[in-house]
Design an enzyme around this catalytic site. Structure first.
Site, PDB file in Angstrom:
ATOM      1  N   ASP A  16       0.843  -1.197   0.000  1.00  0.00           N
ATOM      2  CA  ASP A  16       0.000   0.000   0.000  1.00  0.00           C
ATOM      3  C   ASP A  16       0.876   1.244   0.000  1.00  0.00           C
ATOM      4  OD1 ASP A  16      -2.656   1.444   0.562  1.00  0.00           O
ATOM      5  OD2 ASP A  16      -1.401   2.122   2.221  1.00  0.00           O
ATOM      6  N   ASP A 115      -3.440   2.492  -5.706  1.00  0.00           N
ATOM      7  CA  ASP A 115      -2.342   2.602  -4.736  1.00  0.00           C
ATOM      8  C   ASP A 115      -2.140   1.351  -3.902  1.00  0.00           C
ATOM      9  OD1 ASP A 115      -4.661   2.767  -3.282  1.00  0.00           O
ATOM     10  OD2 ASP A 115      -4.016   4.436  -2.021  1.00  0.00           O
ATOM     11  N   GLU A 116      -2.719   0.236  -4.295  1.00  0.00           N
ATOM     12  CA  GLU A 116      -2.612  -0.975  -3.493  1.00  0.00           C
ATOM     13  C   GLU A 116      -2.587  -2.209  -4.390  1.00  0.00           C
ATOM     14  OE1 GLU A 116      -5.151  -2.908   0.187  1.00  0.00           O
ATOM     15  OE2 GLU A 116      -5.033  -0.732   0.004  1.00  0.00           O
TER      16      GLU A 116
END
Length: 420
Positions: A16, A115-116
């Protein structure tokens, strides 16, 4: 009791990026993402604009959170306010995925969001070391090549990797969870909404059943959970034990309950004809998304938020149709009926349209008394194909060319925000 000896023990990392939008913008402005005070705001010219991201230090020292408003940010010379660069964020996200592919093939990487990501590194210990060592390498390379901070959760399946990330790694940087950690690390968790996959409405229902911690959920009668929630009850029970049998290529366990679109208007809309124009555009988008997922719904909901200049307030009401639909005009007519019934006539600043009680579109039965029903459905799919091929503005309704229309402007945005 769950027999963990019968389960696979994979090495899965959940990576993350910390405050991704804010961190990217900070680097582009020559700032340290972890020490600067920076907020990404949708539009600096409007005081009511939403904060899309805040740097870690801005969150910690000033309490500025994602979803706050521009006028809530303190007037402090150290704080920098920037607008989003969505195309840039997406390009960086692609490059980050390329970095992860150094440690595993594409089939072993699942991009969960911008974003992960999850990465399965089974069998690579002889090349890169154990999972914790790989996590350290990823964090080092992320900082060296992008100057971006990240956290990594490690677990024997995707669920455990995600839980270790959310509940421990985001504070420590790296966390490793095993099945043996479930009683000590997962079961004490409360409130239940802190558990990945449990929202506030579901938490309230579980609370009414006397379940307040994940441990209580794990010890609850499985048959009673299945009776109350169906297949979701089965999933809740086994997730409370840290069990996730999904494969890397499968979508994460979740259920699409509705399709919705919400829009905060750039100005107050006093004329009801203008409000109707925007509602039609939004019905078009919600219907498109339903068709894209091969779904149709029976319940249409309309939410209206009135201007603060007229004391605010609003309503959110629903209407259930006799048959499921994913046709724009069906949604629009239902929304107009709701607007006529519940509208107070005040200036409108926010509109929400939703389609729920979903079913597979191919299972929708045709009506002998509506011979053109099939044609109206096919028109929607045809419009979708044209827009996919030639762009979202290749074919628009006339209302989008009026002063009230917002579809043309929003088509130039990425993720609902400025792309540059």
């Amino acid at each position: 009791m769950v027999d963990y000896s019968q389960l696979d023990r994979n090495d899965i990392l959940c990576v993350d990026m910390k405050s991704f939008y804010a961190s990217c913008s900070a680097v582009m402005h020559g700032l340290d993402p972890l020490s600067c005070y920076l907020a990404v705001v949708s539009d600096r010219s409007r005081q009511g604009s939403v904060v899309l991201a805040a740097s870690p230090k801005l969150k910690k020292e000033f309490g500025v959170r994602t979803g706050a408003r521009l006028f809530e940010i303190p007037d402090d010379p150290r704080i920098q306010i920037v607008e989003p660069q969505m195309n840039l964020y997406l390009r960086i996200s692609v490059e980050i995925t390329k970095l992860l592919s150094r440690y595993a093939p594409p089939s072993a990487i699942h991009v969960y969001s911008v974003d992960e990501s999850f990465i399965k590194i089974d069998g690579t210990a002889s090349l890169w070391g154990d999972a914790a060592t790989v996590a350290k390498k990823i964090r080092f390379e992320m900082d060296k090549e992008f100057q971006l901070p990240c956290a990594v959760g490690i677990g024997p399946n995707r669920l455990m990797a995600k839980l270790s990330l959310d509940l421990e790694a985001k504070k420590k940087g790296i966390a490793v969870w095993s099945y043996e950690d479930v009683p000590s690390k997962l079961w004490p968790l409360a409130p239940l909404s802190k558990m990945w996959g449990i929202g506030k409405p579901l938490e309230r229902r579980l609370n009414r059943m006397g379940i307040f911690t994940v441990g209580q959920l794990a010890q609850y009668d499985l048959k009673k959970l299945e009776a109350a929630f169906g297949v979701i009850g089965n999933q809740l029970y086994y997730h409370a034990w840290g069990v996730d049998l999904s494969e890397m290529g499968e979508p994460l366990p979740q259920r699409q309950l509705s399709f919705s679109k919400s829009q905060i208007l750039l100005r107050d809309y006093s004329k009801r004809s203008e409000v109707q124009h925007v509602i039609l555009e939004m019905c078009e988008e919600v219907a498109r998304r339903a068709r894209e997922h091969k779904q149709a719904g029976r319940t249409i909901s309309l939410g209206i938020g009135y201007s603060k200049e007229e004391s605010g307030g609003g309503f959110y009401r629903s209407r259930t149709m006799e048959r499921p639909t994913n046709t724009t005009m069906d949604l629009y007519e239902a929304c107009l009926a709701l607007l006529r019934e519940f509208d107070s006539g005040k200036a409108v600043r926010k509109i929400t349209v939703a389609l729920s009680r979903l079913t597979a579109a191919e299972s929708v039965q045709l009506d002998l008394f509506q011979p053109n029903l099939w044609k109206s459905q096919m028109i929607g799919y045809t419009i979708d194909r044209i827009r996919r091929k030639h762009g979202p503005t290749a074919l628009l309704r006339a209302v989008s060319y009026t002063e009230a229309g917002t579809a043309r402007r929003r088509a130039s945005l990425t993720g609902g925000h400025k792309a540059y």
